[in-house]
Design a protein around this motif. Structure first.
Motif, PDB file in Angstrom:
ATOM      1  N   GLY A  10       0.791  -1.225   0.000  1.00 43.58           N
ATOM      2  CA  GLY A  10       0.000   0.000   0.000  1.00 43.58           C
ATOM      3  C   GLY A  10       0.825   1.278   0.000  1.00 43.58           C
ATOM      4  O   GLY A  10       1.148   1.830  -1.039  1.00 43.58           O
ATOM      5  N   ASP A  11       1.172   1.734   1.185  1.00 43.40           N
ATOM      6  CA  ASP A  11       1.902   2.991   1.301  1.00 43.40           C
ATOM      7  C   ASP A  11       3.085   2.823   2.258  1.00 43.40           C
ATOM      8  O   ASP A  11       3.472   1.697   2.597  1.00 43.40           O
ATOM      9  N   LYS A  13       3.536   3.143   5.366  1.00 45.83           N
ATOM     10  CA  LYS A  13       3.333   2.495   6.667  1.00 45.83           C
ATOM     11  C   LYS A  13       3.090   0.988   6.566  1.00 45.83           C
ATOM     12  O   LYS A  13       2.793   0.340   7.570  1.00 45.83           O
ATOM     13  N   ASP A  14       3.174   0.439   5.375  1.00 49.24           N
ATOM     14  CA  ASP A  14       3.023  -1.010   5.232  1.00 49.24           C
ATOM     15  C   ASP A  14       4.339  -1.755   5.434  1.00 49.24           C
ATOM     16  O   ASP A  14       4.376  -2.981   5.373  1.00 49.24           O
ATOM     17  N   ILE A  15       5.419  -1.020   5.661  1.00 47.09           N
ATOM     18  CA  ILE A  15       6.665  -1.683   6.038  1.00 47.09           C
ATOM     19  C   ILE A  15       6.490  -2.252   7.448  1.00 47.09           C
ATOM     20  O   ILE A  15       5.670  -1.767   8.237  1.00 47.09           O
ATOM     21  N   THR A  16       7.219  -3.326   7.774  1.00 41.71           N
ATOM     22  CA  THR A  16       7.099  -3.854   9.130  1.00 41.71           C
ATOM     23  C   THR A  16       7.938  -3.007  10.090  1.00 41.71           C
ATOM     24  O   THR A  16       8.845  -2.279   9.677  1.00 41.71           O
ATOM     25  N   VAL A  17       7.612  -3.099  11.366  1.00 39.47           N
ATOM     26  CA  VAL A  17       8.372  -2.370  12.383  1.00 39.47           C
ATOM     27  C   VAL A  17       9.845  -2.768  12.307  1.00 39.47           C
ATOM     28  O   VAL A  17      10.743  -1.924  12.357  1.00 39.47           O
ATOM     29  N   LYS A  18      10.081  -4.075  12.135  1.00 39.88           N
ATOM     30  CA  LYS A  18      11.454  -4.567  12.039  1.00 39.88           C
ATOM     31  C   LYS A  18      12.155  -3.986  10.812  1.00 39.88           C
ATOM     32  O   LYS A  18      13.309  -3.542  10.887  1.00 39.88           O
ATOM     33  N   LEU A  20      11.480  -1.196   9.244  1.00 38.27           N
ATOM     34  CA  LEU A  20      11.711   0.238   9.420  1.00 38.27           C
ATOM     35  C   LEU A  20      12.929   0.499  10.297  1.00 38.27           C
ATOM     36  O   LEU A  20      13.750   1.377  10.010  1.00 38.27           O
ATOM     37  N   HIS A 109      10.370 -10.237   5.402  1.00 33.07           N
ATOM     38  CA  HIS A 109       9.230 -10.510   4.532  1.00 33.07           C
ATOM     39  C   HIS A 109       8.096  -9.509   4.711  1.00 33.07           C
ATOM     40  O   HIS A 109       8.003  -8.815   5.712  1.00 33.07           O
ATOM     41  N   ASN A 110       7.231  -9.503   3.714  1.00 32.19           N
ATOM     42  CA  ASN A 110       6.025  -8.690   3.783  1.00 32.19           C
ATOM     43  C   ASN A 110       4.996  -9.303   2.835  1.00 32.19           C
ATOM     44  O   ASN A 110       5.278 -10.281   2.140  1.00 32.19           O
TER      45      ASN A 110
ATOM     46  N   LYS B  13       7.853  -7.716  16.223  1.00 27.50           N
ATOM     47  CA  LYS B  13       8.190  -6.598  15.347  1.00 27.50           C
ATOM     48  C   LYS B  13       7.922  -6.868  13.876  1.00 27.50           C
ATOM     49  O   LYS B  13       8.274  -6.058  13.020  1.00 27.50           O
ATOM     50  N   ASP B  14       7.336  -8.023  13.564  1.00 29.65           N
ATOM     51  CA  ASP B  14       6.994  -8.306  12.175  1.00 29.65           C
ATOM     52  C   ASP B  14       5.620  -7.766  11.805  1.00 29.65           C
ATOM     53  O   ASP B  14       5.198  -7.881  10.656  1.00 29.65           O
ATOM     54  N   ILE B  15       4.935  -7.153  12.741  1.00 28.67           N
ATOM     55  CA  ILE B  15       3.693  -6.453  12.402  1.00 28.67           C
ATOM     56  C   ILE B  15       4.072  -5.218  11.588  1.00 28.67           C
ATOM     57  O   ILE B  15       5.185  -4.703  11.705  1.00 28.67           O
ATOM     58  N   THR B  16       3.170  -4.757  10.718  1.00 29.73           N
ATOM     59  CA  THR B  16       3.478  -3.540   9.965  1.00 29.73           C
ATOM     60  C   THR B  16       3.243  -2.312  10.854  1.00 29.73           C
ATOM     61  O   THR B  16       2.531  -2.376  11.856  1.00 29.73           O
ATOM     62  N   VAL B  17       3.867  -1.213  10.451  1.00 25.00           N
ATOM     63  CA  VAL B  17       3.675   0.035  11.194  1.00 25.00           C
ATOM     64  C   VAL B  17       2.191   0.384  11.231  1.00 25.00           C
ATOM     65  O   VAL B  17       1.648   0.759  12.275  1.00 25.00           O
ATOM     66  N   LYS B  18       1.523   0.212  10.083  1.00 21.08           N
ATOM     67  CA  LYS B  18       0.087   0.503  10.006  1.00 21.08           C
ATOM     68  C   LYS B  18      -0.703  -0.395  10.947  1.00 21.08           C
ATOM     69  O   LYS B  18      -1.598   0.068  11.671  1.00 21.08           O
ATOM     70  N   TYR B  48       4.801  -5.836  23.885  1.00 17.90           N
ATOM     71  CA  TYR B  48       5.275  -4.982  22.792  1.00 17.90           C
ATOM     72  C   TYR B  48       4.172  -4.044  22.297  1.00 17.90           C
ATOM     73  O   TYR B  48       4.427  -2.875  22.021  1.00 17.90           O
ATOM     74  N   ASN B 110       0.132  -9.033   5.488  1.00 17.73           N
ATOM     75  CA  ASN B 110       1.496  -9.294   5.925  1.00 17.73           C
ATOM     76  C   ASN B 110       1.998 -10.545   5.212  1.00 17.73           C
ATOM     77  O   ASN B 110       1.247 -11.177   4.465  1.00 17.73           O
ATOM     78  N   ALA B 111       3.234 -10.878   5.458  1.00 16.17           N
ATOM     79  CA  ALA B 111       3.781 -12.099   4.875  1.00 16.17           C
ATOM     80  C   ALA B 111       3.084 -13.317   5.469  1.00 16.17           C
ATOM     81  O   ALA B 111       2.663 -13.304   6.624  1.00 16.17           O
TER      82      ALA B 111
END
Lengths: 263, 263
Positions: A10-11, A13-18, A20, A109-110, B13-18, B48, B110-111
């Motif tokens: 998407g945009d 913010k769809d990157i994972t916390v890890k 980022l 991964h994502n 931490k594999d959750i997305t920022v969103k 977390y 997510n993945a």
């Protein structure tokens, strides 16, 4: 370490916390720029990540891989990929070059279109081989994807068709002559298909109906993909009814036995 | 709004920022607890996220769905799923209940194992139908997955075999008699397979080799999955050689034509 980091669909913010966290601490960050697009551009990503991104087009990845790998044995370099790094396009070549140069790599991964299509309600289990549908020109009209769709349908499997950037599913004449496909027996104008646009983005669109019904649907801007369905489980039909292309779409589905629909 | 949020495959931490932003602002947060596991438990996730999680087992999702949906028309409720919400297991039933109750829903992808397996170097394009391999008991020995593997291999496709929790790929006698499979012609002890454990986690393990070689590999704790390969592209073989099960694994691969290997 060379990090392959998936950005999702998407945009920013769809990157994972890890992912980022890694982006923020790498010495250089590349953005793979040739296989897919997000709904936001490089500028928006740079602002959100707080990092300068180096665009890596296909030529650069293939011909200047050493530049990307430079120093990755002693510092951290990130290679960002829309979707998942090993989704629709793999980066095996860059992985192998890294390993040969004694550089460790890791994958964050994502989601990619290869698994996110499940949101339309068709079971990922029931997909056969994925096909890419390329632009036809006056002189180049590859038809190999017909055979793959046919093989999948013969087994009752759904087929995910990836359409290139700029491809709109409501322009079927530009990528296939449906009457041709019908001759081959793969599909007809009445085959149930699902059109998907911008999967994972806020404004994603999913439309299910016959190929004829989809042909008059405007799904908006790219990326588009299409699923040619195989046998449909009743629960799959119920899910597709949430996304009908026209009010009367999917009404003609006939139950053929206790557990599957066909069209 | 009912949010279906994928947690990815590794740790918190594999959750997305969103996804994380949504978890923090929802009125209730459920954790789907029956299809898969992360390398960390509920406590680590709660710490977390800074949120209490309500475990939703299969019975709860099927029989107390109204409880999950309660108030989701006027406030936000999150339903967390390891991997992607529409990955190996879909949540169509909960989606349909929400829609019927006039509740909007949204998916944060997510993945999932369905796309992350690409990290082993096999092209996702070339996978056929995915199969689940269930525990055999003295009285229940389903063999339908043999046929699916055979169909995929006949088409040259790879097969992702999902093994249940607690399943270890180095216990093949417990889920299949390979000699039986060989009788059916699907595969032999010499078929090239890939064993994967804890994909996406820091300690993931990937091992490629013949089924015979894999049978003596200890991949450690769950989750495990296995890929039965079809035709192998040379680039796929190069990637698999990064993960050989034994030093001599994959050395016997014979080139059968200009573009594919077989075993």
């Amino acid at each position: 370490m060379l990090y392959f980091i998936g950005l999702g669909l998407g945009d920013a913010k769809d990157i994972t916390v890890k992912g980022l966290e890694i982006v923020k601490q790498c010495s250089r960050v590349y953005l793979e720029a040739y296989t897919s697009i997000l709904t936001v551009g490089k500028d928006a990503l740079e602002e959100y990540y707080g990092r300068e991104l180096i665009l890596a087009d296909r030529d650069m990845v293939e011909q200047e891989a050493d530049e990307i790998l430079k120093g990755a044995d002693v510092s951290d370099v990130a290679f960002l990929v829309v979707g998942d790094p090993f989704g629709a396009t793999t980066h095996s070549d860059l992985v192998l070059r890294a390993v040969n140069a004694g550089i460790q790599y890791r994958v964050i991964h994502n989601a990619s279109i290869m698994n996110a299509v499940g949101c339309c309600g068709l079971q990922l289990y029931n997909f056969g081989e994925t096909v890419s549908i390329v632009f036809w020109t006056d002189t180049w009209r590859p038809e190999s994807f017909y055979d793959k769709i046919k093989k999948n349908r013969d087994l009752g499997m759904h087929t995910l068709c990836l359409l290139g950037e700029g491809r709109k599913i409501y322009e079927p004449p530009r990528f296939m002559t449906v009457s041709q496909a019908a001759e081959h027996g793969e599909m007809t104008w009445e085959t149930i298909c699902v059109g998907l646009a911008r999967v994972g983005a806020e404004d994603q669109v999913i439309r299910a109906g016959t190929l004829r019904q989809l042909a008059s649907c405007d799904l908006g801007s790219p990326l588009h993909s299409m699923i040619v369905t195989g046998h449909l489980h009743p629960l799959e039909v119920d899910m597709l009814r949430l996304s009908v292309a026209t009010p009367d779409a999917l009404q003609d589905l006939r139950m053929t036995d206790s557990s599957t629909y066909t069209s």
